[in-house]
Design a protein around this motif. Structure first.
Motif, PDB file in Angstrom:
ATOM      1  N   LYS A 150       0.805  -1.175   0.010  1.00  0.00           N
ATOM      2  CA  LYS A 150       0.106  -0.076  -0.086  1.00  0.00           C
ATOM      3  C   LYS A 150       0.816   1.367  -0.008  1.00  0.00           C
ATOM      4  O   LYS A 150       0.871   2.166   0.859  1.00  0.00           O
ATOM      5  N   GLY A 151       1.838   1.230  -0.828  1.00  0.00           N
ATOM      6  CA  GLY A 151       3.022   2.399  -1.075  1.00  0.00           C
ATOM      7  C   GLY A 151       1.976   3.832  -1.211  1.00  0.00           C
ATOM      8  O   GLY A 151       2.361   4.955  -0.395  1.00  0.00           O
ATOM      9  N   LYS A 152       1.248   3.672  -1.997  1.00  0.00           N
ATOM     10  CA  LYS A 152       0.458   5.049  -2.442  1.00  0.00           C
ATOM     11  C   LYS A 152      -0.434   5.309  -1.256  1.00  0.00           C
ATOM     12  O   LYS A 152      -0.191   6.841  -0.924  1.00  0.00           O
ATOM     13  N   GLU A 153      -0.856   4.727  -0.382  1.00  0.00           N
ATOM     14  CA  GLU A 153      -1.631   5.051   0.718  1.00  0.00           C
ATOM     15  C   GLU A 153      -0.835   5.597   1.778  1.00  0.00           C
ATOM     16  O   GLU A 153      -1.087   6.363   2.572  1.00  0.00           O
ATOM     17  N   THR A 154       0.450   4.603   2.186  1.00  0.00           N
ATOM     18  CA  THR A 154       1.139   4.827   3.259  1.00  0.00           C
ATOM     19  C   THR A 154       2.298   6.054   3.147  1.00  0.00           C
ATOM     20  O   THR A 154       2.344   6.916   3.789  1.00  0.00           O
ATOM     21  N   PHE A 155       2.738   6.084   1.613  1.00  0.00           N
ATOM     22  CA  PHE A 155       3.910   7.180   1.449  1.00  0.00           C
ATOM     23  C   PHE A 155       3.281   8.293   0.515  1.00  0.00           C
ATOM     24  O   PHE A 155       3.959   9.206   0.442  1.00  0.00           O
ATOM     25  N   GLY A 156       2.289   7.894  -0.004  1.00  0.00           N
ATOM     26  CA  GLY A 156       1.868   8.981  -1.197  1.00  0.00           C
ATOM     27  C   GLY A 156       2.306   8.859  -2.720  1.00  0.00           C
ATOM     28  O   GLY A 156       1.884   9.427  -3.537  1.00  0.00           O
ATOM     29  N   VAL A 157       3.098   7.671  -2.887  1.00  0.00           N
ATOM     30  CA  VAL A 157       3.447   7.290  -3.993  1.00  0.00           C
ATOM     31  C   VAL A 157       3.614   5.874  -4.198  1.00  0.00           C
ATOM     32  O   VAL A 157       3.663   5.120  -3.171  1.00  0.00           O
ATOM     33  N   ASP A 158       3.664   5.299  -5.434  1.00  0.00           N
ATOM     34  CA  ASP A 158       3.720   3.816  -5.570  1.00  0.00           C
ATOM     35  C   ASP A 158       4.930   3.092  -5.044  1.00  0.00           C
ATOM     36  O   ASP A 158       5.033   2.045  -4.467  1.00  0.00           O
ATOM     37  N   ASP A 159       6.138   3.663  -5.461  1.00  0.00           N
ATOM     38  CA  ASP A 159       7.419   3.059  -4.972  1.00  0.00           C
ATOM     39  C   ASP A 159       8.216   4.388  -4.499  1.00  0.00           C
ATOM     40  O   ASP A 159       9.111   4.827  -5.178  1.00  0.00           O
ATOM     41  N   PRO A 160       7.898   4.613  -3.325  1.00  0.00           N
ATOM     42  CA  PRO A 160       8.611   5.819  -2.551  1.00  0.00           C
ATOM     43  C   PRO A 160      10.014   5.284  -2.197  1.00  0.00           C
ATOM     44  O   PRO A 160      10.384   4.299  -1.929  1.00  0.00           O
ATOM     45  N   PRO A 161      11.003   6.226  -2.192  1.00  0.00           N
ATOM     46  CA  PRO A 161      12.282   6.011  -1.796  1.00  0.00           C
ATOM     47  C   PRO A 161      12.581   5.855  -0.531  1.00  0.00           C
ATOM     48  O   PRO A 161      13.647   5.096  -0.036  1.00  0.00           O
ATOM     49  N   GLN A 162      11.723   6.051   0.541  1.00  0.00           N
ATOM     50  CA  GLN A 162      11.735   5.691   1.750  1.00  0.00           C
ATOM     51  C   GLN A 162      11.615   4.266   2.191  1.00  0.00           C
ATOM     52  O   GLN A 162      11.903   3.664   3.158  1.00  0.00           O
ATOM     53  N   VAL A 163      11.010   3.350   1.096  1.00  0.00           N
ATOM     54  CA  VAL A 163      10.798   2.029   1.232  1.00  0.00           C
ATOM     55  C   VAL A 163      12.165   1.388   0.850  1.00  0.00           C
ATOM     56  O   VAL A 163      12.691   1.334  -0.226  1.00  0.00           O
ATOM     57  N   ILE A 164      12.762   0.859   1.997  1.00  0.00           N
ATOM     58  CA  ILE A 164      14.039   0.154   1.865  1.00  0.00           C
ATOM     59  C   ILE A 164      14.092  -1.204   2.197  1.00  0.00           C
ATOM     60  O   ILE A 164      15.145  -1.887   2.040  1.00  0.00           O
ATOM     61  N   PHE A 165      12.888  -1.727   2.702  1.00  0.00           N
ATOM     62  CA  PHE A 165      13.009  -3.057   3.243  1.00  0.00           C
ATOM     63  C   PHE A 165      13.218  -4.120   1.916  1.00  0.00           C
ATOM     64  O   PHE A 165      13.889  -5.301   2.216  1.00  0.00           O
ATOM     65  N   ASP A 166      12.804  -3.669   0.823  1.00  0.00           N
ATOM     66  CA  ASP A 166      13.020  -4.543  -0.275  1.00  0.00           C
ATOM     67  C   ASP A 166      14.504  -4.677  -0.830  1.00  0.00           C
ATOM     68  O   ASP A 166      15.020  -5.330  -1.361  1.00  0.00           O
ATOM     69  N   GLU A 167      15.252  -3.624  -0.381  1.00  0.00           N
ATOM     70  CA  GLU A 167      16.860  -3.677  -0.868  1.00  0.00           C
ATOM     71  C   GLU A 167      17.374  -4.560   0.139  1.00  0.00           C
ATOM     72  O   GLU A 167      18.363  -5.189  -0.234  1.00  0.00           O
ATOM     73  N   VAL A 168      16.816  -4.609   1.548  1.00  0.00           N
ATOM     74  CA  VAL A 168      17.215  -5.958   2.307  1.00  0.00           C
ATOM     75  C   VAL A 168      17.189  -7.314   1.689  1.00  0.00           C
ATOM     76  O   VAL A 168      18.052  -7.996   1.769  1.00  0.00           O
ATOM     77  N   VAL A 169      16.151  -7.503   1.157  1.00  0.00           N
ATOM     78  CA  VAL A 169      15.615  -8.581   0.591  1.00  0.00           C
ATOM     79  C   VAL A 169      16.523  -8.846  -0.494  1.00  0.00           C
ATOM     80  O   VAL A 169      16.994 -10.040  -0.946  1.00  0.00           O
ATOM     81  N   GLY A 170      16.791  -7.912  -1.467  1.00  0.00           N
ATOM     82  CA  GLY A 170      17.463  -8.249  -2.702  1.00  0.00           C
ATOM     83  C   GLY A 170      19.171  -8.248  -2.256  1.00  0.00           C
ATOM     84  O   GLY A 170      19.542  -9.226  -2.747  1.00  0.00           O
ATOM     85  N   GLN A 171      19.480  -7.964  -0.862  1.00  0.00           N
ATOM     86  CA  GLN A 171      20.762  -8.330  -0.452  1.00  0.00           C
ATOM     87  C   GLN A 171      20.771  -9.618  -0.132  1.00  0.00           C
ATOM     88  O   GLN A 171      21.922 -10.489  -0.244  1.00  0.00           O
ATOM     89  N   ALA A 172      19.757 -10.121   0.424  1.00  0.00           N
ATOM     90  CA  ALA A 172      19.631 -11.707   0.993  1.00  0.00           C
ATOM     91  C   ALA A 172      19.709 -12.488  -0.191  1.00  0.00           C
ATOM     92  O   ALA A 172      20.510 -13.684  -0.129  1.00  0.00           O
ATOM     93  N   VAL A 173      18.929 -12.352  -1.322  1.00  0.00           N
ATOM     94  CA  VAL A 173      19.176 -13.056  -2.703  1.00  0.00           C
ATOM     95  C   VAL A 173      20.505 -12.717  -3.071  1.00  0.00           C
ATOM     96  O   VAL A 173      21.017 -13.760  -3.646  1.00  0.00           O
TER      97      VAL A 173
END
Length: 173
Positions: free
Chosen positions: A79-102
């Motif tokens: 729910k990036g749009k509802e939570t942060f105001g845009v679909d893929d906000p720069p504040q969302v970094i948990f996905d970077e952690v997942v990418g590093q785990a991969v």
């Protein structure tokens, strides 16, 4: 007509704190790089604390952990749009952690592999060659997460090739 603020549920704040990695994503300069650095540091910590978790003997556990991280990332970023105001906000970094785990899946963890893996992941995450860029077109949290997962796969394969080349050359010297 009443002017009311939208309600902020507990799940809203959990999603906001989790997706931004406890608000670290609000750092004004290069939040994606900082998130990836936290991911690499997390891999280093897991290796130092539970070294056998990242070994081939624990392959099923690592796969399970990756699956849970991907699912958690999709939920947190859905729910990036509802939570942060845009679909893929720069504040969302948990996905970077997942990418590093991969990125570090089945890779021997040393300081040089952490540095090279981190740099490769950031390269693929920033440049976004095909099909990474097209993953962003997927809906909601799936698109936000899967571009980093595929960047991690590219970084992992490249890192494995670099390690294989290094060991092959070293064997003949």
């Amino acid at each position: 007509m009443e002017n009311r603020k939208p309600s902020r549920s507990l799940f809203y704040w959990v999603r906001k704190a989790g997706a931004s990695l406890l608000f670290i994503g609000y750092f004004p300069f290069a939040p994606g790089t900082i998130g990836a650095a936290f991911g690499a540091a997390g891999i280093w910590y897991v290796h130092a604390r539970w070294g056998d978790f990242l070994t081939p003997e624990r392959l099923v556990l690592y796969w399970g952990a990756l699956f849970l991280l991907v699912m958690l990332s999709i939920i947190l970023t859905s729910k990036g749009k509802e939570t942060f105001g845009v679909d893929d906000p720069p504040q969302v970094i948990f996905d970077e952690v997942v990418g590093q785990a991969v990125t570090f899946f089945m890779v021997p963890i040393t300081l040089p592999t952490l540095i090279v893996g981190f740099l490769l992941f950031r390269f693929f995450d920033i440049v976004k060659p095909f099909p990474i860029h097209s993953m962003q077109e997927l809906e909601g949290g799936v698109g936000v997460t899967m571009d980093d997962v595929i960047a991690g796969v590219f970084a992992n394969i490249t890192l494995m090739l670099i390690l294989a080349g290094y060991h092959w050359v070293r064997a003949y010297l």
